[in-house]
Write an enzyme that holds these catalytic residues in place. Structure first.
Site, PDB file in Angstrom:
ATOM      1  N   LYS A   1     -25.425 -22.080  10.641  1.00 52.72           N
ATOM      2  CA  LYS A   1     -24.677 -22.567   9.281  1.00 52.72           C
ATOM      3  C   LYS A   1     -23.249 -22.851   9.157  1.00 52.72           C
ATOM      4  CE  LYS A   1     -28.685 -21.357   6.103  1.00 52.72           C
ATOM      5  NZ  LYS A   1     -29.524 -20.612   7.255  1.00 52.72           N
TER       6      LYS A   1
HETATM    7  C1  LIG Z   1     -30.907 -21.106   7.436  1.00 49.55           C
HETATM    8  C2  LIG Z   1     -31.453 -20.722   8.700  1.00 49.55           C
HETATM    9  C3  LIG Z   1     -32.671 -21.671   9.072  1.00 49.55           C
HETATM   10  C4  LIG Z   1     -33.376 -22.737   8.337  1.00 49.55           C
HETATM   11  O1  LIG Z   1     -32.752 -23.841   8.165  1.00 49.55           O
HETATM   12  P1  LIG Z   1     -33.011 -24.854   7.017  1.00 49.55           P
HETATM   13  O2  LIG Z   1     -31.981 -25.741   7.011  1.00 49.55           O
HETATM   14  O3  LIG Z   1     -32.960 -24.134   5.645  1.00 49.55           O
HETATM   15  O4  LIG Z   1     -34.222 -25.352   7.452  1.00 49.55           O
HETATM   16  C5  LIG Z   1     -33.190 -21.202  10.332  1.00 49.55           C
HETATM   17  N1  LIG Z   1     -32.755 -20.154  10.984  1.00 49.55           N
HETATM   18  C6  LIG Z   1     -31.672 -19.447  10.708  1.00 49.55           C
HETATM   19  C7  LIG Z   1     -31.180 -18.346  11.675  1.00 49.55           C
HETATM   20  C8  LIG Z   1     -31.111 -19.831   9.391  1.00 49.55           C
HETATM   21  O5  LIG Z   1     -29.814 -19.041   9.241  1.00 49.55           O
END
Ligand SMILES: *Cc1c(COP(=O)(O)O)cnc(C)c1O
Length: 468
Positions: free
Chosen positions: A113
């Site tokens: 993220k």
């Molecule tokens: C947010 C997150 C996901 C999922 O990603 P999306 O974009 O919501 O599909 C997967 N793995 C981790 C570690 C995350 O923080």
């Protein structure tokens, strides 16, 4: 470059507009009116270039005239510079003959993220400074989003961020990644309640239009288009380094809200030869079920070893649905109405076929996830976090070993989920040294009851410079 809402009613906006708006006013999500493409020669030229160069080439056609070339260049250089603790920013690690891991956890909060939120904080700052005034961010988090959003917004002049977490219900590492940020524009609030209570408070604050407009409230959740866009870049950087555009590549993506994998879909629409996109889910498997049954049906949330994928509905799926339904806002609105009132909707045979032509899906339960962590460690010495392990398992199940290179996105650093990793492999992963003294650093957060009036009062007090 203009953006349209998936519900077809809200005004078209440019990149600056969609970044500051987040959710469209008709309840839809913004998507580009048309996807710009890059030609094969451009992809070839990006091979071996620094990550920031790839980011500039991919982002510029989507940003349009919202930023000058020099502004965008400065922004990607700053974003993908010192904050990422690996010279490649998003390195590929080969773990088997035809298997690679795309490590997306070298940012400040150890999850993918950061790629989007480091950029988003800078975009908020630049656009707000230009318009004058300030922006107020309000979010609720059960884990990774909160810390990444805070890391992206800390110290930014024009932004104040309030982040709610359920008191005593997030892991210590996750809490400390938020609460040890002491800049005055960051306010951590522990709510006496659950994550759902926190989310309900955020929703209620956004629905209070006087309050919302009065403090220029903005969201940082994954429905913000700029977050999806930033994630397109690493699909391109990984694919070109494995031979694209002259060789196709497949990706397996640990999926929750469908934001990250939708970025892969956009990369493919731009002309990148992506053979297959694998939706990797834990037992919260709404998307895997949709592929299997043709129905998108809401279900209860299960707690798993991969908590960042514990979701009930995948909000960004609406963006794909818009394309599956021939970009009809009316058809998307009708499906979303059925989701709200009846808990689900069915895809037509044609829509199902189009979905299956692009995507594969696999679901792994916690037992399978642990076995993949153990097996990967045993075979290659690689410690995968539980989310990444779901992706590795799905890649093996859905993609031919002798087909195009199989790239699994590593969405979090194993040290973010040390207990699950240690239980599966016998090895406790260490926090990287740049996390420094996280476990000893001073924390600051306040607690509030689960009460909208109290939250609004606290926010207004802070914003007017009154300390309580
Ligand atoms: C947010 C997150 C996901 C999922 O990603 P999306 O974009 O919501 O599909 C997967 N793995 C981790 C570690 C995350 O923080």
């Amino acid at each position: 470059m203009q953006y349209v809402s998936t519900r077809g009613v809200a005004d078209e906006l440019n990149f600056e507009g969609v970044t500051l708006t987040g959710l469209a006013r008709d309840g839809g999500l913004y998507v580009p009116a048309a996807i710009p493409t890059l030609d094969a020669e451009t992809f070839r030229r990006l091979r071996g270039r620094p990550y920031a160069d790839v980011a500039f080439a991919v982002l510029q056609p989507f940003v349009g005239d919202s930023l000058t070339a020099a502004e965008l260049r400065g922004m990607v250089d700053a974003t993908y510079g010192d904050a990422f603790h690996h010279p490649a920013v998003a390195p590929l690690v080969q773990v088997d003959r035809n298997d690679w891991i795309l490590e997306l956890f070298h940012g400040p909060t150890l999850a993918f993220k950061d790629f989007a939120l480091q950029l988003l904080g800078r975009l908020f700052d630049a656009f707000t400074a230009r318009r004058g005034g300030r922006l107020t961010i309000l979010g609720a988090t059960s884990g990774d989003t909160g810390s990444a959003a805070i890391a992206g917004c800390r110290g930014r002049d024009a932004v104040t961020i309030f982040m709610l977490h359920p008191h005593g219900r997030v892991s210590e590492v996750q809490r400390r990644q938020m609460t040890t940020v002491l800049e005055p524009n960051v306010v951590n609030i522990a709510i006496d309640g659950t994550f759902d209570d926190c989310q309900a408070l955020v929703k209620a604050a956004f629905n209070d239009l006087d309050f919302r407009d009065g403090v220029s409230l903005t969201a940082v959740n994954s429905i913000n288009w700029a977050r999806v866009l930033a994630q397109v870049v690493y699909y391109v950087s990984a694919a070109v380094s494995l031979g694209a555009p002259d060789r196709p590549v497949s990706f397996s993506v640990p999926t929750g809200n469908f934001g990250d994998i939708f970025a892969g879909y956009i990369a493919r629409a731009m002309g990148l030869p992506v053979a297959r996109l694998v939706i990797a889910t834990n037992s919260n498997d709404i998307l895997a079920r949709t592929l299997k049954t043709g129905r998108y049906d809401r279900a209860g949330v299960h707690k798993t070893l991969s908590p960042s994928m514990d979701i009930q509905v995948a909000s960004n799926f609406e963006r794909l649905l818009f394309d599956l339904k021939g970009r009809s806002g009316n058809a998307v609105s009708a499906a979303m109405e059925d989701l709200a009132t009846q808990g689900g909707f069915a895809l037509s045979p044609d829509e199902r076929g189009a979905l299956a032509a692009l995507f594969a899906a696999e679901r792994l339960d916690d037992g399978q996830t642990s076995r993949i962590m153990a097996d990967t460690y045993g075979r290659s010495g690689y410690l995968a976090d539980p989310h990444t392990a779901v992706g590795l398992g799905a890649a093996r199940a859905c993609l031919d070993e002798d087909g195009p290179p199989r790239v699994t996105l590593a969405t979090a650093h194993p040290a973010k989920f040390p207990d699950a990793v240690a239980a599966a492999t016998g090895v406790t992963p260490a926090l990287p040294s740049h996390m420094g003294d996280l476990m000893q650093a001073e924390e600051r957060f306040e607690t509030l009851p689960n009460d909208l009036a109290a939250l609004k009062r606290r926010m207004l007090d802070h914003l007017s410079g009154v300390e309580t």
